[in-house]
Scaffold this motif. Structure first.
Motif, PDB file in Angstrom:
ATOM      1  N   ALA A   1       0.876  -1.183   0.000  1.00 51.71           N
ATOM      2  CA  ALA A   1       0.000   0.000   0.000  1.00 51.71           C
ATOM      3  C   ALA A   1       0.905   1.222   0.000  1.00 51.71           C
ATOM      4  O   ALA A   1       1.352   1.688   1.042  1.00 51.71           O
ATOM      5  CB  ALA A   1      -0.903  -0.009   1.224  1.00 51.71           C
ATOM      6  N   ASP A   2       1.176   1.724  -1.193  1.00 51.86           N
ATOM      7  CA  ASP A   2       2.144   2.808  -1.358  1.00 51.86           C
ATOM      8  C   ASP A   2       1.545   4.130  -0.836  1.00 51.86           C
ATOM      9  O   ASP A   2       0.319   4.287  -0.793  1.00 51.86           O
ATOM     10  CB  ASP A   2       2.495   2.909  -2.859  1.00 51.86           C
ATOM     11  CG  ASP A   2       3.854   3.535  -3.090  1.00 51.86           C
ATOM     12  OD1 ASP A   2       4.607   3.703  -2.114  1.00 51.86           O
ATOM     13  OD2 ASP A   2       4.173   3.840  -4.260  1.00 51.86           O
ATOM     14  N   HIS A   3       2.423   5.054  -0.465  1.00 56.66           N
ATOM     15  CA  HIS A   3       2.031   6.395   0.013  1.00 56.66           C
ATOM     16  C   HIS A   3       0.616   6.507   0.586  1.00 56.66           C
ATOM     17  O   HIS A   3      -0.293   7.009  -0.064  1.00 56.66           O
ATOM     18  CB  HIS A   3       2.242   7.420  -1.089  1.00 56.66           C
ATOM     19  CG  HIS A   3       3.687   7.532  -1.445  1.00 56.66           C
ATOM     20  ND1 HIS A   3       4.613   8.144  -0.618  1.00 56.66           N
ATOM     21  CD2 HIS A   3       4.380   7.049  -2.495  1.00 56.66           C
ATOM     22  CE1 HIS A   3       5.805   8.044  -1.156  1.00 56.66           C
ATOM     23  NE2 HIS A   3       5.708   7.371  -2.286  1.00 56.66           N
ATOM     24  N   THR A   4       0.494   6.063   1.827  1.00 55.99           N
ATOM     25  CA  THR A   4      -0.781   6.123   2.533  1.00 55.99           C
ATOM     26  C   THR A   4      -0.683   7.251   3.552  1.00 55.99           C
ATOM     27  O   THR A   4       0.250   7.294   4.342  1.00 55.99           O
ATOM     28  CB  THR A   4      -1.045   4.767   3.216  1.00 55.99           C
ATOM     29  OG1 THR A   4      -1.013   3.750   2.206  1.00 55.99           O
ATOM     30  CG2 THR A   4      -2.369   4.755   3.929  1.00 55.99           C
TER      31      THR A   4
ATOM     32  N   MET B   1      13.832  11.586  -6.321  1.00 56.33           N
ATOM     33  CA  MET B   1      12.698  12.490  -6.551  1.00 56.33           C
ATOM     34  C   MET B   1      11.573  11.732  -7.237  1.00 56.33           C
ATOM     35  O   MET B   1      11.834  10.929  -8.141  1.00 56.33           O
ATOM     36  CB  MET B   1      13.174  13.637  -7.461  1.00 56.33           C
ATOM     37  CG  MET B   1      12.104  14.636  -7.829  1.00 56.33           C
ATOM     38  SD  MET B   1      12.670  15.700  -9.198  1.00 56.33           S
ATOM     39  CE  MET B   1      12.017  14.835 -10.621  1.00 56.33           C
ATOM     40  N   HIS B   2      10.344  11.986  -6.812  1.00 57.24           N
ATOM     41  CA  HIS B   2       9.193  11.384  -7.493  1.00 57.24           C
ATOM     42  C   HIS B   2       9.025  12.000  -8.878  1.00 57.24           C
ATOM     43  O   HIS B   2       9.275  13.189  -9.067  1.00 57.24           O
ATOM     44  CB  HIS B   2       7.913  11.614  -6.696  1.00 57.24           C
ATOM     45  CG  HIS B   2       7.732  10.661  -5.561  1.00 57.24           C
ATOM     46  ND1 HIS B   2       7.474  11.059  -4.280  1.00 57.24           N
ATOM     47  CD2 HIS B   2       7.785   9.308  -5.517  1.00 57.24           C
ATOM     48  CE1 HIS B   2       7.361   9.998  -3.496  1.00 57.24           C
ATOM     49  NE2 HIS B   2       7.563   8.917  -4.219  1.00 57.24           N
ATOM     50  N   GLY B   3       8.581  11.184  -9.827  1.00 53.48           N
ATOM     51  CA  GLY B   3       8.319  11.698 -11.164  1.00 53.48           C
ATOM     52  C   GLY B   3       9.586  11.826 -11.988  1.00 53.48           C
ATOM     53  O   GLY B   3      10.678  11.456 -11.555  1.00 53.48           O
TER      54      GLY B   3
ATOM     55  N   LEU C   1      14.227   3.024  -1.770  1.00 47.94           N
ATOM     56  CA  LEU C   1      14.479   4.194  -2.604  1.00 47.94           C
ATOM     57  C   LEU C   1      13.213   4.469  -3.413  1.00 47.94           C
ATOM     58  O   LEU C   1      12.832   3.661  -4.261  1.00 47.94           O
ATOM     59  CB  LEU C   1      15.655   3.944  -3.549  1.00 47.94           C
ATOM     60  CG  LEU C   1      16.007   5.159  -4.413  1.00 47.94           C
ATOM     61  CD1 LEU C   1      16.871   6.143  -3.619  1.00 47.94           C
ATOM     62  CD2 LEU C   1      16.726   4.756  -5.688  1.00 47.94           C
ATOM     63  N   HIS C   2      12.575   5.602  -3.123  1.00 45.22           N
ATOM     64  CA  HIS C   2      11.397   6.012  -3.903  1.00 45.22           C
ATOM     65  C   HIS C   2      11.865   6.813  -5.109  1.00 45.22           C
ATOM     66  O   HIS C   2      12.988   7.311  -5.147  1.00 45.22           O
ATOM     67  CB  HIS C   2      10.462   6.862  -3.041  1.00 45.22           C
ATOM     68  CG  HIS C   2       9.631   6.063  -2.100  1.00 45.22           C
ATOM     69  ND1 HIS C   2       8.298   5.845  -2.298  1.00 45.22           N
ATOM     70  CD2 HIS C   2       9.966   5.388  -0.978  1.00 45.22           C
ATOM     71  CE1 HIS C   2       7.834   5.081  -1.312  1.00 45.22           C
ATOM     72  NE2 HIS C   2       8.827   4.789  -0.502  1.00 45.22           N
ATOM     73  N   GLY C   3      10.961   6.977  -6.083  1.00 45.31           N
ATOM     74  CA  GLY C   3      11.267   7.836  -7.223  1.00 45.31           C
ATOM     75  C   GLY C   3      12.470   7.365  -8.013  1.00 45.31           C
ATOM     76  O   GLY C   3      13.312   8.154  -8.415  1.00 45.31           O
TER      77      GLY C   3
ATOM     78  N   VAL D   1      13.595  -0.812  -4.528  1.00 47.15           N
ATOM     79  CA  VAL D   1      13.613   0.359  -5.410  1.00 47.15           C
ATOM     80  C   VAL D   1      12.248   0.516  -6.071  1.00 47.15           C
ATOM     81  O   VAL D   1      11.727  -0.437  -6.660  1.00 47.15           O
ATOM     82  CB  VAL D   1      14.698   0.255  -6.504  1.00 47.15           C
ATOM     83  CG1 VAL D   1      14.714   1.521  -7.357  1.00 47.15           C
ATOM     84  CG2 VAL D   1      16.072   0.015  -5.899  1.00 47.15           C
ATOM     85  N   HIS D   2      11.673   1.717  -5.934  1.00 42.21           N
ATOM     86  CA  HIS D   2      10.363   1.998  -6.538  1.00 42.21           C
ATOM     87  C   HIS D   2      10.516   2.583  -7.937  1.00 42.21           C
ATOM     88  O   HIS D   2      11.269   3.534  -8.134  1.00 42.21           O
ATOM     89  CB  HIS D   2       9.607   3.040  -5.702  1.00 42.21           C
ATOM     90  CG  HIS D   2       8.949   2.493  -4.489  1.00 42.21           C
ATOM     91  ND1 HIS D   2       7.700   2.859  -4.100  1.00 42.21           N
ATOM     92  CD2 HIS D   2       9.371   1.584  -3.584  1.00 42.21           C
ATOM     93  CE1 HIS D   2       7.368   2.214  -2.982  1.00 42.21           C
ATOM     94  NE2 HIS D   2       8.372   1.441  -2.643  1.00 42.21           N
ATOM     95  N   ILE D   3       9.743   2.021  -8.871  1.00 45.65           N
ATOM     96  CA  ILE D   3       9.673   2.554 -10.232  1.00 45.65           C
ATOM     97  C   ILE D   3       8.195   2.727 -10.573  1.00 45.65           C
ATOM     98  O   ILE D   3       7.419   1.772 -10.487  1.00 45.65           O
ATOM     99  CB  ILE D   3      10.314   1.581 -11.257  1.00 45.65           C
ATOM    100  CG1 ILE D   3      11.789   1.311 -10.939  1.00 45.65           C
ATOM    101  CG2 ILE D   3      10.125   2.101 -12.682  1.00 45.65           C
ATOM    102  CD1 ILE D   3      12.762   2.399 -11.321  1.00 45.65           C
TER     103      ILE D   3
HETATM  104 ZN    ZN Z   1       7.143   6.988  -3.591  1.00 47.41          ZN
END
Ligand code: ZN
Length: 294
Positions: free
Chosen positions: A79-82, A180-182, A214-216, A236-238
Motif C-alpha cells: 500500500a504505497d504512500h498512505t 525524486m518522485h516523477g 528508494l522512492h522515485g 527500489v520503486h519505479i
Molecule cells: Zn514513492
C-alpha cells in the motif's frame, strides 16, 4: 511460502534489491508479473491511495493473492504512500504485505508521533504486515514535471533516520537521498538522469540499521542505482517509467490497428512495452548481466 521479510533479508545478504512497481490496471500487473517470472525473481507491486481507489483495495489484494497461490510465486503487495490511518487500516484488513505510511510532509515530531501510532494499530490488525515510514522531501507525483523542485533542504540525515526508526518501530525507512518522485521531460527523452547521494545512503544505513527503500527510482542513472543498492537500499520503486511505457505501448497498439476494437488485441502492446522496462530494471536491481546495448 516465504514472507516479504524473509526475502528482504535474503536480498540484503545477496547485495541485491527487490523491485517495486506501481500498477493501476491489469495491463501493468500482467507486465510486472511476466517480467519477474522471466527472471525468476521476487517482486513487489504497489498502489498509492489514488491507484487503489481506481482498482479497488480488496479486489487487487484478491488478484495478487490468486497469482501468488496459483503460480506459487513470491509476488507481494504494498500500500504505497498512505496518508491516513483509515486508509492504512483498509489495506491491512485486505491483507496487503506492506504499507508506506507517509507523513513526511508533517514536522518530524508529528511524523514520529503519528507513525508510531500507525505501526501499533496496523500490526494489531495484520501482525505480518511490514510498515515503512518516510522522512525528508522527495517531491510528490509520479508524473512528468517541467522543472525540478529544490529538494536539497529536505535531504535526510543519519541522526534523524536513527531517531525516527528507534522512536516509531518501523520495519523499513524511506529516506531522501537525492531521489525524486516523477521524471523531468529531459529524463523521459533520456537526455538527463537522476543522481543519488551514495555516502548519505551508507551513513543512514549504518545509523538506522533497517531496511531502506528508494522512492522515485524512475530516470535514475544505472550506475547510481547499483551503488545505492550496494550502500544498503533494499527496495527500489519505479512508477513513472512504467506509466510512460504504458502510454507508448497503448498508442502503438491503437496506431497499428486503427479499426480494432477488441481490447485483448490492442492491450498486449502496452503489456509488452511495460514488460521490457520492468525486465531491464529487475535485471539491474538483481545484479544480472545486462544485455549489450540494453
Ligand atoms: Zn514513492
Amino acid at each position: 511460502m516465504r514472507q516479504l521479510r524473509d526475502l528482504l533479508q535474503e536480498a540484503q545478504q545477496n547485495g541485491v534489491a527487490i523491485g517495486h512497481f506501481n500498477i493501476s490496471d491489469l495491463v501493468l500487473l500482467k507486465a510486472v508479473f511476466a517480467a519477474a517470472r522471466e527472471l525468476n525473481v521476487p517482486v513487489l507491486v504497489g498502489l498509492s491511495e489514488g491507484e487503489r481507489e481506481f482498482v479497488g483495495t480488496r479486489q487487487i489484494a484478491a488478484f495478487v493473492r490468486s497469482l501468488r497461490e496459483e503460480f506459487d510465486y513470491p509476488i507481494f503487495l504494498n500500500a504505497d504512500h498512505t496518508h491516513s490511518l483509515a486508509k492504512g487500516i483498509e489495506a491491512a484488513k485486505a491483507g496487503f504485505d506492506s504499507i508506506v505510511f507517509d507523513l513526511s510532509a508533517l514536522p518530524i515530531e508529528e511524523n514520529i508521533r503519528q507513525t508510531k501510532q500507525a505501526v501499533e494499530a496496523l500490526k494489531a490488525i495484520h501482525p505480518a504486515m511490514l510498515v515503512e515510514g518516510e522522512i525528508g522531501d522527495i517531491g510528490s507525483g509520479s508524473e512528468i514535471h517541467d522543472s525540478a523542485p529544490d529538494l536539497t533542504k529536505g535531504l535526510s540525515s543519519p541522526e534523524e533516520a536513527k531517531q525516527f526508526v528507534e522512536s516509531t518501530g518501523v520495519d523499513i525507512l524511506a529516506p531522501a537521498v537525492g531521489n525524486m518522485h516523477g521524471m523531468l521531460r529531459s529524463m523521459v527523452k533520456g537526455e538527463t538522469k537522476k543522481h543519488l547521494e551514495i555516502e548519505r545512503i551508507k551513513s543512514i544505513k549504518q545509523a538506522a540499521s533497517v531496511f531502506l527503500t528508494l522512492h522515485g527510482g524512475s530516470g535514475t542513472d544505472d550506475a547510481d542505482l547499483r551503488k545505492a543498492i550496494g550502500a544498503g537500499i533494499n527496495i527500489v520503486h519505479i512508477n513513472t517509467e512504467l506509466r510512460v511505457a504504458w502510454r507508448r505501448g497503448l498508442e502503438q497498439g491503437l496506431a497499428k490497428q486503427p479499426e480494432e476494437v477488441v481490447p485483448y488485441k490492442i492491450l498486449p502492446f502496452a503489456v509488452n512495452s511495460v514488460r521490457e522496462v520492468v525486465g531491464s530494471r529487475l535485471k539491474l536491481f538483481n545484479g544480472r548481466q545486462m544485455a549489450q546495448g540494453a
